[in-house]
Design an enzyme around this catalytic site. Structure first.
Site, PDB file in Angstrom:
ATOM      1  N   MET A   1       0.843  -1.207   0.000  1.00  0.00           N
ATOM      2  CA  MET A   1       0.000   0.000   0.000  1.00  0.00           C
ATOM      3  C   MET A   1       0.873   1.249   0.000  1.00  0.00           C
ATOM      4  O   MET A   1       1.635   1.484   0.946  1.00  0.00           O
ATOM      5  CB  MET A   1      -0.920  -0.008   1.231  1.00  0.00           C
ATOM      6  CG  MET A   1      -2.032  -1.052   1.168  1.00  0.00           C
ATOM      7  SD  MET A   1      -2.877  -1.251   2.742  1.00  0.00           S
ATOM      8  CE  MET A   1      -3.890   0.214   2.765  1.00  0.00           C
TER       9      MET A   1
ATOM     10  N   GLN B   1       7.795  -4.698  -3.815  1.00  0.00           N
ATOM     11  CA  GLN B   1       6.969  -4.629  -5.021  1.00  0.00           C
ATOM     12  C   GLN B   1       7.509  -3.586  -5.994  1.00  0.00           C
ATOM     13  O   GLN B   1       7.727  -2.433  -5.615  1.00  0.00           O
ATOM     14  CB  GLN B   1       5.516  -4.283  -4.697  1.00  0.00           C
ATOM     15  CG  GLN B   1       4.667  -4.407  -5.962  1.00  0.00           C
ATOM     16  CD  GLN B   1       3.243  -3.945  -5.799  1.00  0.00           C
ATOM     17  OE1 GLN B   1       2.993  -2.796  -5.458  1.00  0.00           O
ATOM     18  NE2 GLN B   1       2.297  -4.834  -6.039  1.00  0.00           N
TER      19      GLN B   1
ATOM     20  N   CYS C   1      -2.353  -1.787 -10.244  1.00  0.00           N
ATOM     21  CA  CYS C   1      -2.665  -0.421  -9.817  1.00  0.00           C
ATOM     22  C   CYS C   1      -3.279   0.364 -10.985  1.00  0.00           C
ATOM     23  O   CYS C   1      -2.682   0.460 -12.061  1.00  0.00           O
ATOM     24  CB  CYS C   1      -1.402   0.276  -9.329  1.00  0.00           C
ATOM     25  SG  CYS C   1      -1.729   1.992  -8.886  1.00  0.00           S
TER      26      CYS C   1
ATOM     27  N   HIS D   1      -6.287  -9.823  -6.945  1.00  0.00           N
ATOM     28  CA  HIS D   1      -7.271  -8.925  -6.339  1.00  0.00           C
ATOM     29  C   HIS D   1      -8.579  -9.214  -7.066  1.00  0.00           C
ATOM     30  O   HIS D   1      -8.670  -9.002  -8.279  1.00  0.00           O
ATOM     31  CB  HIS D   1      -6.807  -7.473  -6.523  1.00  0.00           C
ATOM     32  CG  HIS D   1      -7.707  -6.471  -5.884  1.00  0.00           C
ATOM     33  ND1 HIS D   1      -7.429  -5.138  -5.862  1.00  0.00           N
ATOM     34  CD2 HIS D   1      -8.894  -6.611  -5.241  1.00  0.00           C
ATOM     35  CE1 HIS D   1      -8.397  -4.486  -5.230  1.00  0.00           C
ATOM     36  NE2 HIS D   1      -9.302  -5.359  -4.854  1.00  0.00           N
TER      37      HIS D   1
ATOM     38  N   GLY E   1      -5.279  -5.729   3.109  1.00  0.00           N
ATOM     39  CA  GLY E   1      -4.714  -4.388   3.120  1.00  0.00           C
ATOM     40  C   GLY E   1      -5.363  -3.492   4.153  1.00  0.00           C
ATOM     41  O   GLY E   1      -4.909  -3.378   5.294  1.00  0.00           O
TER      42      GLY E   1
HETATM   43  C1  LIG Z   1      -3.841   3.489   0.250  1.00  0.00           C
HETATM   44  C2  LIG Z   1      -3.674   2.304  -0.677  1.00  0.00           C
HETATM   45  C3  LIG Z   1      -2.491   2.164  -1.378  1.00  0.00           C
HETATM   46  C4  LIG Z   1      -2.295   1.061  -2.219  1.00  0.00           C
HETATM   47  N1  LIG Z   1      -1.095   0.898  -2.853  1.00  0.00           N
HETATM   48  C5  LIG Z   1      -0.856  -0.225  -3.579  1.00  0.00           C
HETATM   49  C6  LIG Z   1       0.442  -0.503  -4.123  1.00  0.00           C
HETATM   50  O1  LIG Z   1       1.396   0.259  -3.948  1.00  0.00           O
HETATM   51  N2  LIG Z   1       0.582  -1.640  -4.846  1.00  0.00           N
HETATM   52  C7  LIG Z   1      -0.456  -2.528  -5.052  1.00  0.00           C
HETATM   53  O2  LIG Z   1      -0.269  -3.568  -5.702  1.00  0.00           O
HETATM   54  N3  LIG Z   1      -1.668  -2.284  -4.537  1.00  0.00           N
HETATM   55  C8  LIG Z   1      -1.891  -1.184  -3.801  1.00  0.00           C
HETATM   56  N4  LIG Z   1      -3.111  -1.000  -3.205  1.00  0.00           N
HETATM   57  C9  LIG Z   1      -4.128  -2.061  -3.329  1.00  0.00           C
HETATM   58  C10 LIG Z   1      -3.972  -3.064  -2.162  1.00  0.00           C
HETATM   59  O3  LIG Z   1      -2.747  -3.745  -2.232  1.00  0.00           O
HETATM   60  C11 LIG Z   1      -5.114  -4.099  -2.178  1.00  0.00           C
HETATM   61  O4  LIG Z   1      -5.052  -4.798  -3.389  1.00  0.00           O
HETATM   62  C12 LIG Z   1      -6.476  -3.456  -2.046  1.00  0.00           C
HETATM   63  O5  LIG Z   1      -6.497  -2.481  -1.020  1.00  0.00           O
HETATM   64  C13 LIG Z   1      -7.567  -4.504  -1.765  1.00  0.00           C
HETATM   65  O6  LIG Z   1      -7.304  -5.159  -0.532  1.00  0.00           O
HETATM   66  P1  LIG Z   1      -8.112  -4.771   0.820  1.00  0.00           P
HETATM   67  O7  LIG Z   1      -9.568  -4.759   0.446  1.00  0.00           O
HETATM   68  O8  LIG Z   1      -7.747  -5.850   1.779  1.00  0.00           O
HETATM   69  O9  LIG Z   1      -7.633  -3.407   1.229  1.00  0.00           O
HETATM   70  C14 LIG Z   1      -3.334   0.110  -2.384  1.00  0.00           C
HETATM   71  C15 LIG Z   1      -4.519   0.276  -1.690  1.00  0.00           C
HETATM   72  C16 LIG Z   1      -4.706   1.352  -0.832  1.00  0.00           C
HETATM   73  C17 LIG Z   1      -6.006   1.489  -0.064  1.00  0.00           C
END
Ligand SMILES: Cc1cc2nc3c(=O)[nH]c(=O)nc-3n(C[C@H](O)[C@H](O)[C@H](O)COP(=O)(O)O)c2cc1C
Length: 330
Positions: A13, A65, A95, A166, A228
């Site tokens: 994240m 990553q 992303c 995801h 996350g």
């Molecule tokens: C603030 C934020 C930053 C994120 N940054 C990344 C990232 O740098 N790389 C990535 O693959 N996914 C990123 N994501 C997506 C998360 O890795 C994850 O796939 C997504 O939040 C769904 O999971 P969750 O519902 O458990 O949060 C980000 C999500 C959030 C909320």
């Protein structure tokens, strides 16, 4: 090298899972596998490598990553990342942000399986570390098992053995990254189907997983679960995961975590780190507890300022241990 346990993974994240957050999370959980925030290849190649990649051994095991789509740059970064001591290198294929698309990495790469295969091949051939990929289940109008399975086939052909899915497609135009985490519907079934069709590949499921019942149910169908927001917003959820999923009965309570945090902050501040760089990740430590508001207020009154000093952090320990014990204790 011992095999990595990816049963429960902390999601990468941006602006969240930096080295300070990872250290904090490791204080709560011994068993979770941690991912860094996405780091663009350019930031490693042209930037201050130590600043971008240094981390504390205590955080291990931890994956880095990468964001990129230039195979030479990705291969170069893999070598550097391996030298820094990470345990895995993950390629971001999920992303959807505009900036990331402009640079041609992240989710838009789902549209280019051949380019992805070239990149992953170059990565696998440049490092001894496991190379993994994190992607969505589709994009725009495409949410189709055959499309995804062909994409997985391409990834498999490179020697990648672990794929994080995801369970939502990415809408590449018209949605903000935040909306892209909410509006496309979850489709866990598609992920389960992918696992059934590719039993030899380790499949980690991700998306809106918030409790241990859900975790257990996913683990019946896939190899691991990535979480996350639920952990970032309520880090002590990890204690429940340790107890319920890893059967670890020695999870420190919140007071103990704060005590160890204070020692860590003390060490890091001496190296020039600002208190806020660490403590900003701990806002949710008392989430759902009586006294949570006091904790948050204390942090915002005393630690978000640039001139915060260590004495204030020491005081937080007193606040937790003495004065507010009754209210903030678990
Ligand atoms: C603030 C934020 C930053 C994120 N940054 C990344 C990232 O740098 N790389 C990535 O693959 N996914 C990123 N994501 C997506 C998360 O890795 C994850 O796939 C997504 O939040 C769904 O999971 P969750 O519902 O458990 O949060 C980000 C999500 C959030 C909320």
């Amino acid at each position: 090298m011992s095999k990595i346990n990816r049963k429960i993974c902390m999601a990468p994240m941006m602006d969240c899972t930096d080295r300070y957050d990872r250290y904090f999370l490791r204080l709560i959980s011994k068993n979770i596998f941690l991912y860094s925030e996405m780091i663009a290849t350019g930031a490693i190649i042209n930037g201050d490598k130590k600043k971008v990649l240094n981390f504390d051994e205590f955080e291990k095991p931890v994956a880095l990553q990468l964001g990129g789509s230039d195979k030479k740059e990705l291969a170069e970064c893999c070598k550097i990342v391996e030298d820094f001591g990470y345990d895995e290198i993950n390629l971001n294929l999920g992303c959807p942000s505009k900036k990331v698309q402009k640079n041609k990495f992240g989710a838009c790469l789902i549209k280019e399986p051949d380019l992805v295969a070239d990149c992953l091949n170059a990565m696998v051939n440049s490092t001894n570390l496991p190379v993994t990929a994190k992607t969505r289940i589709g994009f725009d109008q495409v949410e189709d098992f055959d499309y995804l399975n062909n994409f997985i086939e391409k990834i498999k052909g490179t020697g990648v053995k672990t794929i994080i899915l995801h369970a939502r497609k990415a809408i590449l135009k018209g949605l903000t990254p935040k909306e892209n985490l909410k509006i496309p519907k979850l489709n866990y079934e598609m992920v389960y189907e992918i696992k059934k069709s590719n039993p030899e590949i380790e499949i980690i499921i991700n998306g809106a997983i918030t409790d241990t019942n859900q975790i257990r149910s996913h683990l019946n169908k896939v190899d691991g679960v990535m979480i996350g927001r639920a952990i970032y917003q309520s880090p002590y959820f990890l204690a429940e995961i340790e107890k319920d999923i890893f059967k670890n009965n020695n999870v420190p309570n919140r007071e103990k975590i704060v005590e160890q945090l204070v020692e860590y902050v003390d060490r890091e501040v001496k190296k020039g780190v600002r208190v806020n760089q660490i403590m900003r990740h701990t806002v949710g430590l008392y989430h759902g507890q009586r006294g949570a508001g006091k904790w948050k207020r204390y942090l915002s009154d005393n630690m978000m300022a640039r001139d915060s000093d260590f004495q204030k952090v020491k005081h937080i320990l007193e606040v937790v241990q003495n004065n507010e014990k009754a209210e903030m204790a678990i």
